[in-house]
Scaffold this motif. Structure first.
Motif, PDB file in Angstrom:
ATOM      1  N   THR A 181       0.819  -1.216   0.000  1.00 41.15           N
ATOM      2  CA  THR A 181       0.000   0.000   0.000  1.00 41.15           C
ATOM      3  C   THR A 181       0.850   1.262   0.000  1.00 41.15           C
ATOM      4  N   ARG A 182       2.123   1.119   0.416  1.00 47.24           N
ATOM      5  CA  ARG A 182       3.036   2.276   0.433  1.00 47.24           C
ATOM      6  C   ARG A 182       4.377   1.842  -0.179  1.00 47.24           C
ATOM      7  N   PRO A 183       4.395   1.544  -1.484  1.00 50.47           N
ATOM      8  CA  PRO A 183       5.635   1.088  -2.116  1.00 50.47           C
ATOM      9  C   PRO A 183       6.594   2.249  -2.375  1.00 50.47           C
TER      10      PRO A 183
ATOM     11  N   GLU B 294       8.728   4.769   6.023  1.00 51.57           N
ATOM     12  CA  GLU B 294       7.272   4.781   5.858  1.00 51.57           C
ATOM     13  C   GLU B 294       6.786   3.696   4.905  1.00 51.57           C
ATOM     14  N   CYS B 295       7.658   3.235   4.017  1.00 52.66           N
ATOM     15  CA  CYS B 295       7.250   2.277   2.980  1.00 52.66           C
ATOM     16  C   CYS B 295       7.007   0.892   3.577  1.00 52.66           C
ATOM     17  N   ASP B 296       5.996   0.201   3.070  1.00 55.72           N
ATOM     18  CA  ASP B 296       5.810  -1.193   3.487  1.00 55.72           C
ATOM     19  C   ASP B 296       6.517  -2.165   2.539  1.00 55.72           C
ATOM     20  N   ALA B 297       6.997  -1.662   1.397  1.00 56.85           N
ATOM     21  CA  ALA B 297       7.820  -2.465   0.487  1.00 56.85           C
ATOM     22  C   ALA B 297       8.693  -1.519  -0.326  1.00 56.85           C
ATOM     23  N   VAL B 298      10.005  -1.791  -0.355  1.00 57.91           N
ATOM     24  CA  VAL B 298      10.957  -0.978  -1.117  1.00 57.91           C
ATOM     25  C   VAL B 298      11.636  -1.864  -2.147  1.00 57.91           C
ATOM     26  N   LEU B 299      11.631  -1.425  -3.395  1.00 56.96           N
ATOM     27  CA  LEU B 299      12.334  -2.116  -4.469  1.00 56.96           C
ATOM     28  C   LEU B 299      13.598  -1.330  -4.781  1.00 56.96           C
ATOM     29  N   ALA B 300      14.766  -1.924  -4.530  1.00 56.74           N
ATOM     30  CA  ALA B 300      16.062  -1.294  -4.801  1.00 56.74           C
ATOM     31  C   ALA B 300      16.687  -1.962  -6.018  1.00 56.74           C
ATOM     32  N   ILE B 301      17.013  -1.158  -7.028  1.00 54.04           N
ATOM     33  CA  ILE B 301      17.487  -1.707  -8.308  1.00 54.04           C
ATOM     34  C   ILE B 301      18.895  -1.195  -8.598  1.00 54.04           C
ATOM     35  N   GLY B 302      19.849  -2.110  -8.682  1.00 58.46           N
ATOM     36  CA  GLY B 302      21.197  -1.764  -9.114  1.00 58.46           C
ATOM     37  C   GLY B 302      21.914  -0.782  -8.236  1.00 58.46           C
ATOM     38  N   THR B 303      21.761  -0.910  -6.928  1.00 57.95           N
ATOM     39  CA  THR B 303      22.437  -0.005  -5.998  1.00 57.95           C
ATOM     40  C   THR B 303      23.131  -0.787  -4.900  1.00 57.95           C
ATOM     41  N   GLU B 304      24.311  -0.324  -4.508  1.00 63.27           N
ATOM     42  CA  GLU B 304      25.058  -0.967  -3.431  1.00 63.27           C
ATOM     43  C   GLU B 304      24.467  -0.647  -2.060  1.00 63.27           C
ATOM     44  N   LEU B 305      23.667   0.429  -1.975  1.00 62.71           N
ATOM     45  CA  LEU B 305      23.205   0.936  -0.674  1.00 62.71           C
ATOM     46  C   LEU B 305      24.421   1.171   0.233  1.00 62.71           C
ATOM     47  N   ALA B 306      25.441   1.806  -0.350  1.00 66.68           N
ATOM     48  CA  ALA B 306      26.734   1.962   0.316  1.00 66.68           C
ATOM     49  C   ALA B 306      26.849   3.309   1.019  1.00 66.68           C
ATOM     50  N   SER B 307      27.853   3.405   1.880  1.00 67.49           N
ATOM     51  CA  SER B 307      28.041   4.616   2.685  1.00 67.49           C
ATOM     52  C   SER B 307      28.425   5.825   1.837  1.00 67.49           C
ATOM     53  N   THR B 308      28.966   5.610   0.636  1.00 72.32           N
ATOM     54  CA  THR B 308      29.291   6.750  -0.217  1.00 72.32           C
ATOM     55  C   THR B 308      28.036   7.460  -0.718  1.00 72.32           C
ATOM     56  N   ASP B 309      26.895   6.796  -0.687  1.00 71.71           N
ATOM     57  CA  ASP B 309      25.609   7.445  -0.959  1.00 71.71           C
ATOM     58  C   ASP B 309      24.876   7.781   0.330  1.00 71.71           C
ATOM     59  N   LEU B 310      25.069   6.952   1.346  1.00 75.76           N
ATOM     60  CA  LEU B 310      24.343   7.119   2.613  1.00 75.76           C
ATOM     61  C   LEU B 310      25.285   7.729   3.652  1.00 75.76           C
TER      62      LEU B 310
END
Length: 535
Positions: free
Chosen positions: A207-209, A268-284
């Motif tokens: 409901t909150r993608p 807030e999201c109940d589902a997150v789709l992450a595409i082609g990302t490291e989710l690394a500290s250089t972004d975060l």
């Protein structure tokens, strides 16, 4: 009856193999040990650009690869030249960019402990492999086409990475019978059907993608837009994913994962789709994201799939193929008007933070926004004007619109990368954006851009030195030391290197200069000073 393979030199075998793999442009610098390759380049009519430093050659090949999707080719001589290029190809490794670095190496029978040969480096190939993960030292002229095919297969399958090919210098002019090796046709399959079905089912019930788009999604722009619209999912992009999803789309939140609004959105999201990302500290910059809802990751790299965040659904596969399969499972979708309202609310919060953080550079950003056409490319350096100013405040559209040295964080990237980008995409506007500290790392590449007669604006936002490090010293309540640099007359330097140049200190003059530079007969250095530079 089989024909006897032609008798070729190592240089001829190399250039023929490169052409067979679609390489039509080489960035490089000739030297004593690679002259046989240069003879072959001239005879086979391969376009060659001569940067003024091997690091510039590597960055230019990187920029070319990012905008074309084809491997960029960097050619150096041996020893110090390879080490000069190492920084650039390490940046390519960090940001998953296919660049082929080609160099001579010591002769086949060179003594293991060395004997003082020109440009001698102990274990040159081993050193490159330690840094970028792939280096192949060929052992015969006949092996060269195979080595080229293997390098291209490495660079274009799975996660894109650079490669190093070393040819012993005594093989470059040596003759042998050489058979062609055709390029390997590389498949880009989707994730497995069972996992795709499960992920599609979860997204259908969300409901909150939300969606996070990284550099690994560049080939799936159209499919991602369709998916976001079917789900009604707001989209946020990393630095390398900027522009893959148009930032002018109603579902776009913006680019830059370090903002507080992004962490709150994900929570807030109940589902997150992450595409082609490291989710690394250089972004975060402010710490990892927390996913109280389900995390679905799409990544071509199985190891990266479980690095930095453990997903509930693991879709290991090509982004374009996998998102296409998800779209087929989801059908048309009907998110309704509430989705756009939700995205607009998060966009407002994101923009508020981005504009506060980037306030000193907003007049410059607004002028860029006014002048640049859709599809324009910003080749940025690791500079405050880029990561505080343009990353989150300048909307761009189209993959490879923001070329930025994210992971490795090199200085001097923007100008040579802009040269490569403009050579690869001559019909797109390309702008190089630097600080006054970082531009000094590759400033001589102005001569390269001038030699190629590129209509390239080179913007230098002058804040009197290394502004970010100065700020960090102040934040630590420590002496400000070694970061304030004496002023450089960049206009005189530009004109001395056969470019146009001018200094501006207000938004209107900057916009006028930028318009003129985009259609000039050569590069234009726009030296930005005062408040407009964030000084």
């Amino acid at each position: 009856m089989r024909m006897t393979p032609p008798r070729l030199t190592g240089g001829d075998a190399l250039v023929r193999a490169l052409k067979a793999h679609g390489a039509d442009l080489v960035f490089g610098i000739p030297g004593t040990h690679n002259l046989g390759i240069y003879r072959a380049l001239a005879e086979h009519d391969v376009k060659h650009v001569t940067p003024r430093h091997e690091q510039g050659a590597g960055f230019a090949a990187d920029g070319y690869a990012r905008v074309t999707g084809k491997p960029g080719i960097c050619l150096t001589t041996s020893g110090p030249a390879v080490l000069n290029a190492m920084t650039a190809v390490t940046q390519s490794y960090s940001d998953s960019v296919p660049v082929l670095l080609i160099s001579p190496g010591m002769p086949l029978r060179h003594p293991g402990r060395g004997n003082g040969t020109l440009h001698e480096v102990r274990h040159q190939s081993v050193a490159m492999e330690a840094v970028i993960g792939y280096s192949n030292r060929v052992q015969s002229v006949a092996e060269i086409p195979l080595a080229v095919a293997q390098a291209f297969a490495h660079m274009t399958s799975g996660r894109p990475r650079p490669a190093h090919l070393e040819i012993p210098l005594d093989l470059i002019d040596a003759l042998d019978n050489v058979s062609e090796v055709a390029p390997v046709l590389v498949a880009h399959p989707p994730a497995d059907a069972v996992t795709i079905a499960a992920a599609a089912g979860r997204l259908t019930t969300a409901t909150r993608p939300g969606m996070i788009i990284g550099g690994g999604a560049k080939g799936a722009a159209e499919q991602i837009t369709t998916l976001a619209e079917r789900l009604g999912a707001p989209v946020v992009a990393t630095a390398n994913g900027k522009g893959v999803f148009s930032e002018r789309h109603p579902l776009s939140i913006g680019a830059g994962l370090h903002h507080k609004a992004v962490a709150e959105f994900v929570a807030e999201c109940d589902a997150v789709l992450a595409i082609g990302t490291e989710l690394a500290s250089t972004d975060l910059w402010n710490g990892p994201l927390k996913f109280p809802g389900d995390l679905i990751r799409i990544d071509v790299d199985p190891a990266q799939m479980i690095t930095n965040a453990l997903p509930d659904y693991r879709l290991v596969g090509d982004a374009e193929a996998t998102v296409t399969a998800l779209n087929q499972r989801l059908g048309k979708g009907n998110p309704g008007p509430e989705a756009a309202k939700r995205a607009e609310r998060w966009h407002r919060l994101f923009t508020k933070h981005a504009r506060t953080q980037g306030a000193p550079w907003l007049p410059l950003v607004e002028a860029l926004k006014e002048v640049l056409a859709p599809g324009a490319i910003i080749a940025g350096d690791s500079a405050m004007v880029c990561y505080y100013g343009t990353l989150s405040n300048l909307p761009l559209e189209g993959p490879a619109s923001f070329l930025y040295p994210t992971g490795f964080g090199t200085l001097g990237y923007g100008l040579p990368a802009a040269i490569g980008a403009k050579m690869g995409a001559p019909n797109r506007q390309v702008v190089a954006l630097h600080g006054d500290g970082g531009i000094m790392f590759t400033l001589p590449e102005l001569a390269t851009a001038a030699q190629e007669r590129l209509p390239l604006p080179v913007i230098i936002a002058d804040n009197g030195g290394y502004g970010e490090i100065r700020r960090e010293m102040v934040d630590r309540s420590e002496p400000v030391h070694g970061v304030n640099l004496p002023g450089v007359d960049f206009v005189k330097v530009a004109k001395g290197l056969n470019c146009h140049g001018l200094t501006v200190d207000d938004e209107d003059r900057f916009a006028t200069a930028l318009r003129k530079a985009l259609s000039a007969d050569r590069p234009t250095v726009i030296h930005v000073i005062g408040d407009l530079a964030g000084a």
